[in-house]
Design a protein around this motif. Structure first.
Motif, PDB file in Angstrom:
ATOM      1  N   SER A  55       0.744  -1.204   0.035  1.00  0.00           N
ATOM      2  CA  SER A  55      -0.077  -0.180   0.038  1.00  0.00           C
ATOM      3  C   SER A  55       0.942   1.144   0.037  1.00  0.00           C
ATOM      4  N   ALA A  56       0.446   2.323  -0.489  1.00  0.00           N
ATOM      5  CA  ALA A  56       1.237   3.531  -0.794  1.00  0.00           C
ATOM      6  C   ALA A  56       1.314   4.008   0.736  1.00  0.00           C
ATOM      7  N   ARG A  57       0.196   3.859   1.536  1.00  0.00           N
ATOM      8  CA  ARG A  57       0.102   4.440   2.781  1.00  0.00           C
ATOM      9  C   ARG A  57       0.364   3.422   3.725  1.00  0.00           C
ATOM     10  N   LYS A  58       1.455   3.698   4.580  1.00  0.00           N
ATOM     11  CA  LYS A  58       1.584   2.602   5.799  1.00  0.00           C
ATOM     12  C   LYS A  58       0.945   3.104   6.868  1.00  0.00           C
ATOM     13  N   GLU A  59      -0.190   2.398   7.308  1.00  0.00           N
ATOM     14  CA  GLU A  59      -0.956   2.690   8.545  1.00  0.00           C
ATOM     15  C   GLU A  59      -0.598   1.970   9.892  1.00  0.00           C
ATOM     16  N   ILE A  60      -0.411   2.351  10.980  1.00  0.00           N
ATOM     17  CA  ILE A  60      -0.008   1.364  12.073  1.00  0.00           C
ATOM     18  C   ILE A  60      -1.041   2.271  13.188  1.00  0.00           C
ATOM     19  N   PHE A  61      -1.822   1.541  13.910  1.00  0.00           N
ATOM     20  CA  PHE A  61      -2.792   2.058  15.078  1.00  0.00           C
ATOM     21  C   PHE A  61      -2.351   0.950  16.214  1.00  0.00           C
ATOM     22  N   ALA A  89     -10.941 -10.774   7.950  1.00  0.00           N
ATOM     23  CA  ALA A  89     -11.629 -11.345   6.864  1.00  0.00           C
ATOM     24  C   ALA A  89     -12.526 -10.074   6.385  1.00  0.00           C
ATOM     25  N   ALA A  90     -13.206  -9.337   7.460  1.00  0.00           N
ATOM     26  CA  ALA A  90     -13.908  -8.353   6.703  1.00  0.00           C
ATOM     27  C   ALA A  90     -13.225  -6.862   6.033  1.00  0.00           C
ATOM     28  N   GLN A  91     -12.053  -6.563   6.442  1.00  0.00           N
ATOM     29  CA  GLN A  91     -11.086  -5.815   5.759  1.00  0.00           C
ATOM     30  C   GLN A  91      -9.807  -6.236   5.510  1.00  0.00           C
ATOM     31  N   PRO A  92      -9.463  -7.044   4.367  1.00  0.00           N
ATOM     32  CA  PRO A  92      -8.377  -8.057   4.281  1.00  0.00           C
ATOM     33  C   PRO A  92      -6.977  -7.344   3.992  1.00  0.00           C
ATOM     34  N   ASP A  93      -7.061  -6.004   3.901  1.00  0.00           N
ATOM     35  CA  ASP A  93      -5.917  -5.294   3.732  1.00  0.00           C
ATOM     36  C   ASP A  93      -5.217  -4.902   5.164  1.00  0.00           C
ATOM     37  N   TRP A  94      -6.053  -5.378   6.389  1.00  0.00           N
ATOM     38  CA  TRP A  94      -5.426  -5.126   7.650  1.00  0.00           C
ATOM     39  C   TRP A  94      -5.181  -6.408   8.228  1.00  0.00           C
ATOM     40  N   ILE A  95      -4.121  -6.355   8.955  1.00  0.00           N
ATOM     41  CA  ILE A  95      -3.470  -7.601   9.978  1.00  0.00           C
ATOM     42  C   ILE A  95      -3.258  -7.013  11.339  1.00  0.00           C
ATOM     43  N   SER A  96      -4.017  -7.868  12.584  1.00  0.00           N
ATOM     44  CA  SER A  96      -3.543  -7.319  13.742  1.00  0.00           C
ATOM     45  C   SER A  96      -2.562  -8.069  14.518  1.00  0.00           C
ATOM     46  N   ILE A  97      -1.795  -7.810  15.416  1.00  0.00           N
ATOM     47  CA  ILE A  97      -0.666  -8.433  16.429  1.00  0.00           C
ATOM     48  C   ILE A  97      -0.839  -7.997  17.521  1.00  0.00           C
ATOM     49  N   VAL A  98      -0.403  -8.914  18.439  1.00  0.00           N
ATOM     50  CA  VAL A  98      -0.316  -8.537  19.816  1.00  0.00           C
ATOM     51  C   VAL A  98       1.074  -9.067  20.430  1.00  0.00           C
ATOM     52  N   PHE A  99       1.646  -8.107  21.292  1.00  0.00           N
ATOM     53  CA  PHE A  99       2.771  -8.245  21.663  1.00  0.00           C
ATOM     54  C   PHE A  99       2.796  -7.637  23.086  1.00  0.00           C
ATOM     55  N   ASP A 100       3.345  -8.167  24.206  1.00  0.00           N
ATOM     56  CA  ASP A 100       3.139  -7.450  25.503  1.00  0.00           C
ATOM     57  C   ASP A 100       1.981  -7.068  25.773  1.00  0.00           C
ATOM     58  N   HIS A 101       2.093  -5.500  26.097  1.00  0.00           N
ATOM     59  CA  HIS A 101       0.618  -5.262  26.560  1.00  0.00           C
ATOM     60  C   HIS A 101      -0.082  -4.559  25.411  1.00  0.00           C
ATOM     61  N   LYS A 102       0.397  -4.644  24.032  1.00  0.00           N
ATOM     62  CA  LYS A 102      -0.146  -3.682  23.056  1.00  0.00           C
ATOM     63  C   LYS A 102      -0.761  -4.439  21.703  1.00  0.00           C
ATOM     64  N   LEU A 103      -1.880  -3.946  21.216  1.00  0.00           N
ATOM     65  CA  LEU A 103      -2.380  -4.365  20.007  1.00  0.00           C
ATOM     66  C   LEU A 103      -2.068  -3.312  19.075  1.00  0.00           C
ATOM     67  N   GLN A 104      -1.744  -3.902  17.950  1.00  0.00           N
ATOM     68  CA  GLN A 104      -1.502  -3.295  16.863  1.00  0.00           C
ATOM     69  C   GLN A 104      -2.216  -3.616  15.601  1.00  0.00           C
ATOM     70  N   ILE A 105      -2.750  -2.643  14.777  1.00  0.00           N
ATOM     71  CA  ILE A 105      -3.363  -3.155  13.436  1.00  0.00           C
ATOM     72  C   ILE A 105      -2.489  -2.446  12.442  1.00  0.00           C
ATOM     73  N   LEU A 106      -2.249  -3.222  11.531  1.00  0.00           N
ATOM     74  CA  LEU A 106      -1.134  -2.692  10.308  1.00  0.00           C
ATOM     75  C   LEU A 106      -1.730  -2.902   9.017  1.00  0.00           C
ATOM     76  N   ARG A 107      -1.814  -1.814   8.156  1.00  0.00           N
ATOM     77  CA  ARG A 107      -2.364  -1.872   6.787  1.00  0.00           C
ATOM     78  C   ARG A 107      -1.184  -2.648   6.078  1.00  0.00           C
ATOM     79  N   VAL A 108      -1.640  -3.762   5.326  1.00  0.00           N
ATOM     80  CA  VAL A 108      -0.520  -4.701   4.238  1.00  0.00           C
ATOM     81  C   VAL A 108      -0.956  -4.323   3.028  1.00  0.00           C
TER      82      VAL A 108
END
Length: 343
Positions: free
Chosen positions: A3-9, A324-343
């Motif tokens: 993706s042209a935009r790399k987004e992380i929340f 599955a609903a928005q397949p250009d997003w992946i979620s990961i969890v590490f330590d206390h954090k949840l991140q969603i990443l646009r791929v």
């Protein structure tokens, strides 16, 4: 895939996160909705429902609901159904179903109540912990659970009764996954095998893979334990699994039992989770204790493949899921954090 935009929340929970699930329903009030479960080594654990508010808010996520859960969730999963009751399932000591509803007093909040506790141990006050489960996408009345007591149980959610319970492995069963359709599922476990079952003829099962011998100290003569299993829903000939004893992810073709199609060698420490892309038959994501989440394109198989995308977290990635609903997003969890990443 790029993706042209790399987004992380990012969302930070008050505890270490393990359980993770994307909602299959997209609500107008929330761009994203996920469930996360705590990993605390005590009886009382937590589940939170996390939403991303529409617009550019800071912080981007908020918890719309939190409830207590006995022991850490070994798995959390939203119902695949897009209509009807808004249900969430969890496993730990038992399989539980929870119903979500909007809080009439606060549009930002949700209410959650447990609506079912499914228990097939009628003759004992003790229960064998459940290691995982899967919710059938074709027939959403069916959930299959795996247990350390060597069994898999197929549940009817509507009647809250076990349709069948079978001894699936010689040792603990660590995961279960349905293929596309409602009848075929596979399981893996401590005996080092992946086995395939058909609900129409449960007297037979097929061993489609056995792991190599475990070279860890004290494990002589034993096969590597297989921890997790993921079925490719776009091409149900393919499964992925991994063991506790090496850093590779094994890709299997059920048409060629016992011979892996590939071993993905990209991690430098133990693998923790795998997920096929919901919209592509050739992409899979893996994550592990090396703090990496890797996306692979398997189109070139059987030739060697390398990851096409890599994301570095700040600590071990405990779990990950593709939306599955928005397949250009992946979620990961590490330590206390949840991140969603646009791929």
């Amino acid at each position: 895939m790029a993706s042209a935009r790399k987004e992380i929340f990012t969302y930070e929970a008050p505890w270490q996160i393990f359980g993770l699930s994307w909602s299959t329903r997209v609500h107008e009030s929330s761009k994203f909705r996920l469930a996360i479960g705590s990993f605390m080594e005590e009886y009382s654990n937590k589940v939170q429902i996390i939403k991303k508010a529409t617009g550019d808010t800071d912080p981007p996520f908020y918890a719309s609901c939190e409830f207590d859960h006995p022991y850490p969730c070994t798995k959390i999963m939203w119902s695949p159904s897009l209509t009807g009751k808004d249900l969430l399932a969890t496993t730990g000591d038992y399989l539980r179903l929870w119903e979500m509803s909007p809080d009439p007093k606060d549009p930002m909040k949700d209410q959650c109540k447990m609506v079912s506790l499914l228990d097939n141990n009628k003759n004992s006050e003790y229960c064998a912990p459940l290691t995982s489960f899967d919710w059938n996408e074709t027939d959403t009345s069916i959930i299959g659970t795996s247990s350390i007591d060597t069994t898999c149980t197929i549940w009817d959610v509507n009647t809250e009764q076990a349709k069948t319970q079978l001894i699936a492995h010689d040792k603990e069963v660590y995961d279960l996954a349905f293929a596309r359709g409602k009848d075929v599922f596979a399981s893996c476990g401590a005996d080092g095998s992946v086995r395939m079952f058909d609900l129409r003829s449960l007297e037979h099962s097929t061993i489609i893979y056995e792991s190599p011998p475990d070279k860890s100290p004290g494990k002589s003569g034993l096969l590597e334990q297989l921890i997790r299993l993921s079925w490719n829903k776009q091409d149900p000939n393919y499964l992925a699994t991994f063991s506790s004893a090496n850093n590779a992810v094994t890709i299997l073709d059920i048409r060629v039992p016992s011979m892996p199609v590939a071993n993905l060698q990209g991690h430098t420490n133990s693998v923790n989770a795998i997920a096929w892309a919901p919209h592509s038959s050739t992409h899979i994501c893996t994550c592990g204790d090396d703090s990496h989440a890797l996306i692979w394109d398997l189109q070139a198989l059987p030739r060697d493949v390398d990851p096409i995308l890599a994301y570095d977290a700040s600590s071990s990635v405990n779990n990950m899921l593709w939306s599955a609903a928005q397949p250009d997003w992946i979620s990961i969890v590490f330590d206390h954090k949840l991140q969603i990443l646009r791929v």
